[in-house]
Enzyme design. Structure first.
Site, PDB file in Angstrom:
ATOM      1  N   ASP A   9     -10.973 -44.276  -5.146  1.00 42.40           N
ATOM      2  CA  ASP A   9     -10.232 -43.310  -4.334  1.00 42.40           C
ATOM      3  C   ASP A   9      -8.798 -43.290  -4.854  1.00 42.40           C
ATOM      4  O   ASP A   9      -8.013 -44.184  -4.551  1.00 42.40           O
ATOM      5  CB  ASP A   9     -10.279 -43.731  -2.868  1.00 42.40           C
ATOM      6  N   GLU A  69     -13.153 -39.641  -6.579  1.00 37.49           N
ATOM      7  CA  GLU A  69     -12.984 -38.518  -5.663  1.00 37.49           C
ATOM      8  C   GLU A  69     -12.195 -37.407  -6.341  1.00 37.49           C
ATOM      9  O   GLU A  69     -11.206 -37.663  -7.032  1.00 37.49           O
ATOM     10  CB  GLU A  69     -12.260 -38.975  -4.402  1.00 37.49           C
ATOM     11  N   ASP A 143      -8.456 -46.834   2.499  1.00 34.48           N
ATOM     12  CA  ASP A 143      -8.730 -46.546   1.087  1.00 34.48           C
ATOM     13  C   ASP A 143      -9.948 -47.332   0.591  1.00 34.48           C
ATOM     14  O   ASP A 143     -10.687 -46.866  -0.278  1.00 34.48           O
ATOM     15  CB  ASP A 143      -7.512 -46.905   0.222  1.00 34.48           C
TER      16      ASP A 143
END
Length: 168
Positions: A9, A69, A143
């Site tokens: 991420d 992502e 996260d």
């Protein structure tokens, strides 16, 4: 057959990461955490430790695939996506330099897979990941939960792909 998936991420203050082993549809966490970057450093100086940390985790675990992502840009905050693109670029470059396969997932796609709702909140993602991996507490910071969700989504795709390709 066993595969290793690394979910990342991207972030400029915190980058979440998660490494999963996937065997026959079962996912187990090998490692998960965050890379913390100094907010006070100029952007270009934050990218150096990010590259070092990402390269280290990928080298240590040698994943089959790296899932990252995709960027999301809200029309009210277009600069955020541009800034995040720097972190994502460093991550993609680190994986590419190691010759690793890369998969990208949109935030909506990940949220829908993990919670059934493409507009899920951070808390809903944390709760879903806690349940999926039978964790005693919510994964913190968020996260880490996001990285676990990315890796879980990719691991599921890889399991399906592997099953479709295996001889019957």
């Amino acid at each position: 057959m066993s595969i290793v998936v690394c979910g990342i991420d991207p972030g400029l203050a915190r980058t979440g990461y998660a490494v999963l082993r996937v065997e026959g549809g079962n996912h187990s966490i090998l490692e998960a955490g965050v890379f913390r970057l100094n907010d006070d450093d100029p952007l270009e100086e934050r990218l150096v430790p990010l590259d070092h940390d990402v390269t280290a985790i990928l080298t240590e675990h040698g994943p089959t695939v790296v899932a990252v992502e995709e960027l999301y840009s809200h029309y009210k905050h277009p600069k955020t996506a541009v800034l995040m693109g720097h972190a994502r670029g460093v991550i993609l470059l680190a994986a590419a330099k190691l010759g690793l396969r890369i998969q990208s997932y949109s935030p909506t796609q990940i949220k829908r897979f993990v919670t059934g709702n493409g507009l899920a909140t951070k808390l809903q993602i944390q709760q879903a990941i806690q349940k999926v991996f039978h964790l005693p507490a919510l994964p913190e910071p968020p996260d880490v939960a996001d990285a676990l969700a990315i890796a879980f989504c990719c691991g599921n795709d890889e399991s399906r792909r592997e099953m479709a390709e295996s001889p019957r």
